[in-house]
Design an enzyme around this catalytic site. Sequence first.
Site, PDB file in Angstrom:
ATOM      1  N   ARG A 159      31.446  12.624 -14.350  1.00  0.00           N
ATOM      2  CA  ARG A 159      30.482  13.613 -14.824  1.00  0.00           C
ATOM      3  C   ARG A 159      29.553  13.103 -15.919  1.00  0.00           C
ATOM      4  O   ARG A 159      28.330  13.252 -15.837  1.00  0.00           O
ATOM      5  CB  ARG A 159      31.205  14.842 -15.398  1.00  0.00           C
ATOM      6  CG  ARG A 159      31.623  15.869 -14.387  1.00  0.00           C
ATOM      7  CD  ARG A 159      32.887  16.525 -14.855  1.00  0.00           C
ATOM      8  NE  ARG A 159      33.929  15.522 -14.786  1.00  0.00           N
ATOM      9  CZ  ARG A 159      34.605  15.251 -13.668  1.00  0.00           C
ATOM     10  NH1 ARG A 159      34.396  15.955 -12.601  1.00  0.00           N
ATOM     11  NH2 ARG A 159      35.506  14.279 -13.617  1.00  0.00           N
ATOM     12  N   THR A 160      30.129  12.537 -16.970  1.00  0.00           N
ATOM     13  CA  THR A 160      29.309  12.179 -18.128  1.00  0.00           C
ATOM     14  C   THR A 160      28.297  11.110 -17.742  1.00  0.00           C
ATOM     15  O   THR A 160      27.112  11.213 -18.043  1.00  0.00           O
ATOM     16  CB  THR A 160      30.221  11.703 -19.276  1.00  0.00           C
ATOM     17  OG1 THR A 160      31.259  12.663 -19.447  1.00  0.00           O
ATOM     18  CG2 THR A 160      29.446  11.539 -20.565  1.00  0.00           C
ATOM     19  N   LYS A 195      34.956 -11.465 -20.987  1.00  0.00           N
ATOM     20  CA  LYS A 195      35.078 -12.807 -21.603  1.00  0.00           C
ATOM     21  C   LYS A 195      35.422 -12.716 -23.084  1.00  0.00           C
ATOM     22  O   LYS A 195      35.447 -13.721 -23.776  1.00  0.00           O
ATOM     23  CB  LYS A 195      33.751 -13.566 -21.454  1.00  0.00           C
ATOM     24  CG  LYS A 195      33.289 -13.761 -20.030  1.00  0.00           C
ATOM     25  CD  LYS A 195      31.900 -14.422 -20.023  1.00  0.00           C
ATOM     26  CE  LYS A 195      31.183 -14.159 -18.715  1.00  0.00           C
ATOM     27  NZ  LYS A 195      29.729 -14.406 -18.845  1.00  0.00           N
ATOM     28  N   ARG A 250      30.834   5.158 -24.008  1.00  0.00           N
ATOM     29  CA  ARG A 250      32.209   5.692 -23.879  1.00  0.00           C
ATOM     30  C   ARG A 250      33.164   4.513 -24.061  1.00  0.00           C
ATOM     31  O   ARG A 250      32.975   3.459 -23.456  1.00  0.00           O
ATOM     32  CB  ARG A 250      32.445   6.330 -22.518  1.00  0.00           C
ATOM     33  CG  ARG A 250      33.934   6.657 -22.312  1.00  0.00           C
ATOM     34  CD  ARG A 250      34.202   7.494 -21.113  1.00  0.00           C
ATOM     35  NE  ARG A 250      33.729   8.858 -21.294  1.00  0.00           N
ATOM     36  CZ  ARG A 250      33.993   9.850 -20.451  1.00  0.00           C
ATOM     37  NH1 ARG A 250      34.721   9.642 -19.381  1.00  0.00           N
ATOM     38  NH2 ARG A 250      33.527  11.066 -20.681  1.00  0.00           N
ATOM     39  N   HIS A 295      33.823  14.182 -28.202  1.00  0.00           N
ATOM     40  CA  HIS A 295      32.994  14.141 -26.980  1.00  0.00           C
ATOM     41  C   HIS A 295      31.904  15.205 -27.173  1.00  0.00           C
ATOM     42  O   HIS A 295      31.914  16.253 -26.522  1.00  0.00           O
ATOM     43  CB  HIS A 295      33.884  14.434 -25.774  1.00  0.00           C
ATOM     44  CG  HIS A 295      33.280  14.125 -24.438  1.00  0.00           C
ATOM     45  ND1 HIS A 295      31.969  13.755 -24.262  1.00  0.00           N
ATOM     46  CD2 HIS A 295      33.840  14.148 -23.193  1.00  0.00           C
ATOM     47  CE1 HIS A 295      31.746  13.561 -22.964  1.00  0.00           C
ATOM     48  NE2 HIS A 295      32.860  13.790 -22.306  1.00  0.00           N
TER      49      HIS A 295
HETATM   50  N1   CP Z   1      34.342  15.888 -18.530  1.00  0.00           N
HETATM   51  C1   CP Z   1      34.183  14.552 -18.516  1.00  0.00           C
HETATM   52  O1   CP Z   1      33.947  13.895 -19.538  1.00  0.00           O
HETATM   53  O2   CP Z   1      34.296  13.983 -17.257  1.00  0.00           O
HETATM   54  P1   CP Z   1      34.171  12.437 -16.912  1.00  0.00           P
HETATM   55  O3   CP Z   1      35.362  11.751 -17.570  1.00  0.00           O
HETATM   56  O4   CP Z   1      34.227  12.350 -15.403  1.00  0.00           O
HETATM   57  O5   CP Z   1      32.890  11.924 -17.481  1.00  0.00           O
END
Ligand code: CP
Length: 302
Positions: free
Chosen positions: A51-52, A80, A101, A129
């Site tokens: 999603r993100t 590496k 991320r 998040h």
């Molecule tokens: N909700 C969310 O962060 O989903 P993903 O881990 O798929 O990005």
Amino acid sequence: HDHIISAKQLSRGDIETVLDHAADIAADPGAFADRHTDTLLGMLFFEPSTRTKMSFTTAMKRLGGDIVDMGSVESSSVKKGESLADTVRVVEGYTDALVLRHPMEGSAKMASEFVDVPLVNAGDGAGQHPTQTLLDLYTIRENAGFDDLTIGIMGDLKYGRTVHSLAHALTTVDASQHFISPESLQLPRSVRYDLHEAGAGVREHTDLGEILPELDVLYVTRIQAERFPDESEYREVAGQYQIDADTLAAAKDDLTVMHPLPRVDEIAHDVDETTHAQYFQQAHNGVPVRMALLDLMLGGDQ
Ligand code: CP
């Protein structure tokens, strides 16, 4: 060019600005199609994401820009041994903003100190998040509104970064928050402290039934089997934090059920067909909300 690292940096006014802009974009996305035609967004995902990553990609492209993607850790020079600090210093030279991320809590804050382009935290371990929180708030505002809001947040409250971000942001709208989890997965001390500092009560329950009839929103998260030292202990608690259509018979007719996704088995599929289910719409809201955030970050008045 502020970095977006934590929900803690967002005031009620900031939140309303992003959500109002997202609502304008959702009403007429085509009007924003040429907004950022020369913009490149650097995607640095050191952990899996559907999603993100895909909604940030969609958002940047729908604003007329494009992405530059590091790809997986396996296919990059991280393999590496290149450090995060060196990686962001290199990629900021290719792009106008970065989305990161990473599995380590605090990584986004650390990385942001090495770059001049805006950096967005797309999840740092069990930390924060914040863009998930913005789309969660958008979904809550659309469905339940912020006035007199009573919300239950259930599941893995200890390690869940979506919970840590959302709980903090909900203090800005004075929501009544209830936290439902096994004792072993209650909110960490740091989040509890922040909530107290913000003047919010931390009401904890081990049984959803105790509070379900009062809720306007139930935000479900995955209980992560990998967090338990013993599988039998996991099996014992996990079943108590799963819901199905029968569970919701005790809820208000207009209860909104949310989940950041991915789900495993904590929401039975028979809930999907009920009017309570908003988790797929919630995921879709990620696009206008991230378009709004990018547009504001990159100079929305240009
Ligand atoms: N909700 C969310 O962060 O989903 P993903 O881990 O798929 O990005």
